[in-house]
Design a protein around this motif. Structure first.
Motif: not given
Lengths: 99, 308
Positions: A67-92
């Motif tokens: 959850x370091x946020x590097x992916x979210x910070x650099x995503x060209x589509x602002x898809x927020x990958x870091x938060x998606x992974x966190x959301x998946x953890x919450x779902x699991x």
């Protein structure tokens, strides 16, 4: 494998609906300090196609994410990958507790 | 790797029963203030979130987890949830050397001194100072985090607290960004270095500052500690991966995979050692993790306090 066509909608309660913004460029996987098997891109693809079952089978992998946020910070589509992974953890976590 | 579900259940149960992630009674973890003279009333509440105090216990816990990871004993950790949290917490405290617990208090004492030197109107009440619950959030336990956060926020609100000084990036992020969303309570949250007004002194020193992810990338406050250091004549090395592009220390993975955490921190250690200057951290988790890799690391507060 059964695809859950409502999965992207289900994920809205955890991490919004940004997964559908992702166009799979792979910037997140290239920058992720884990350098592990196309992470997090592969997981985001699973969300896009509704492969909930596949995510649950490989759920422990999600906790490798720092959850370091590097992916979210650099995503060209602002898809927020870091938060998606966190959301998946919450779902699991919530799915396992319910079961 | 340990089963994350087992780790989450243990942490969640500890937080629920003891208000701390390890089950250690608060009178053991939070003792730094006893030798300090800090008023009980003022403009800002100093809220440590107990992260610095917990650092030596995290180190002990990680060292033991590391011994069992990927062995046939690793799955046995699931039975830890049946041990009463206070019992396991007291055991963990007993295994942690007293001198390490005392060392961990130093940063908080230095921060107190720096705030006093800067003329900040602040106060401290140990009964209001609680763990923020951030690890539960990071691990994906929304419910556990929300329940604990509401308890902490309610106590602060009842005490009339509106302005808070934080000392570490995890607690800062929790209180500033997550608490409004999960508890409905909003506080003015400021990391201590934003309130420092230290007199100029030519230190003639260069350091390599490691930006924690939450300060560097999530909250984007990396320029502030650099300005504070610069006012004292302390230069900071330029790294490719710093400020918003900082590299993670690996700390967040240490509870589920100390081995993964170690591989990440060894990469970061190499990056930080490249300029050849003393390494300075501003997060107890980062500092603890980098020290585990053998790096010589000092807390920002110690560097500042030495040059004031």
């Amino acid at each position: 494998m059964i695809l859950d066509t409502d999965f992207a909608d289900e994920m809205k309660q955890y991490s919004g609906d940004t997964a559908l913004e992702c166009f799979n460029c792979g910037t997140c996987a290239a920058l992720c300090p884990l350098f592990h098997d196309n992470f997090p891109r592969r997981m985001i693809r699973y969300v896009q196609v509704g492969a909930k079952e596949r995510i649950l089978e490989n759920a422990n992998e999600l906790w490798r994410c720092l959850h370091c946020g590097l992916c979210t910070h650099t995503c060209p589509r602002e898809a927020d990958p870091g938060e998606i992974i966190l959301g998946l953890k919450q779902m699991v976590v919530e799915t396992r507790r319910r079961s | 790797m340990f089963n994350p579900t087992d780790i989450i259940d243990i942490l969640a149960n500890n937080v629920k029963k003891t208000r701390g992630p390890f089950g250690i009674p608060k009178f053991i973890t939070n003792r730094w203030w006893k030798t300090e003279e800090i008023p009980e009333k003022g403009e800002y509440l100093l809220f440590t979130g107990l992260m610095y105090q917990l650092a030596p216990f995290i180190e002990t816990s990680t060292r033991h987890l590391e011994r069992f990871e990927d062995t046939r004993w690793a799955d046995e950790i699931r039975f830890a949830r049946f041990v009463p949290p206070r019992l396991s917490g007291t055991g963990l405290a007993a295994m942690t050397p007293i001198f390490k617990q005392k060392q961990a208090q130093k940063a908080l004492k230095d921060i107190t001194r720096l705030l006093k030197t800067s003329g900040t109107d602040f106060f401290y009440r140990p009964q209001l100072d609680e763990y923020s619950g951030i690890l539960l959030y990071d691990m994906g336990d929304r419910q556990g985090f929300a329940d604990h956060a509401r308890y902490v926020a309610e106590n602060l609100t009842k005490a009339g607290v509106k302005k808070i000084i934080t000392v570490d990036p995890h607690t800062t992020y929790a209180l500033k960004v997550l608490y409004p969303e999960y508890t409905g309570e909003t506080f003015e949250v400021i990391p201590y270095f934003e309130l420092l007004a230290l007199e100029s002194k030519t230190a003639d020193l260069e350091v390599t500052l490691h930006d924690p992810c939450f300060f560097g990338r999530y909250l984007e406050v990396s320029d502030v500690p650099r300005a504070v250091l610069s006012n004292l004549g302390i230069r900071t090395s330029n790294l490719r991966n710093d400020q918003v592009f900082t590299s993670c220390c690996g700390g967040p993975a240490e509870s589920v995979s100390p081995a993964l955490s170690r591989s990440i921190m060894e990469e970061r250690k190499k990056e930080l050692e490249t300029p050849g200057h003393p390494i300075v951290a501003m997060c107890p988790v980062c500092a603890g993790n980098l020290k585990r890799s053998g790096a010589q690391v000092e807390d920002l507060s110690a560097v500042l306090a030495r040059h004031v």
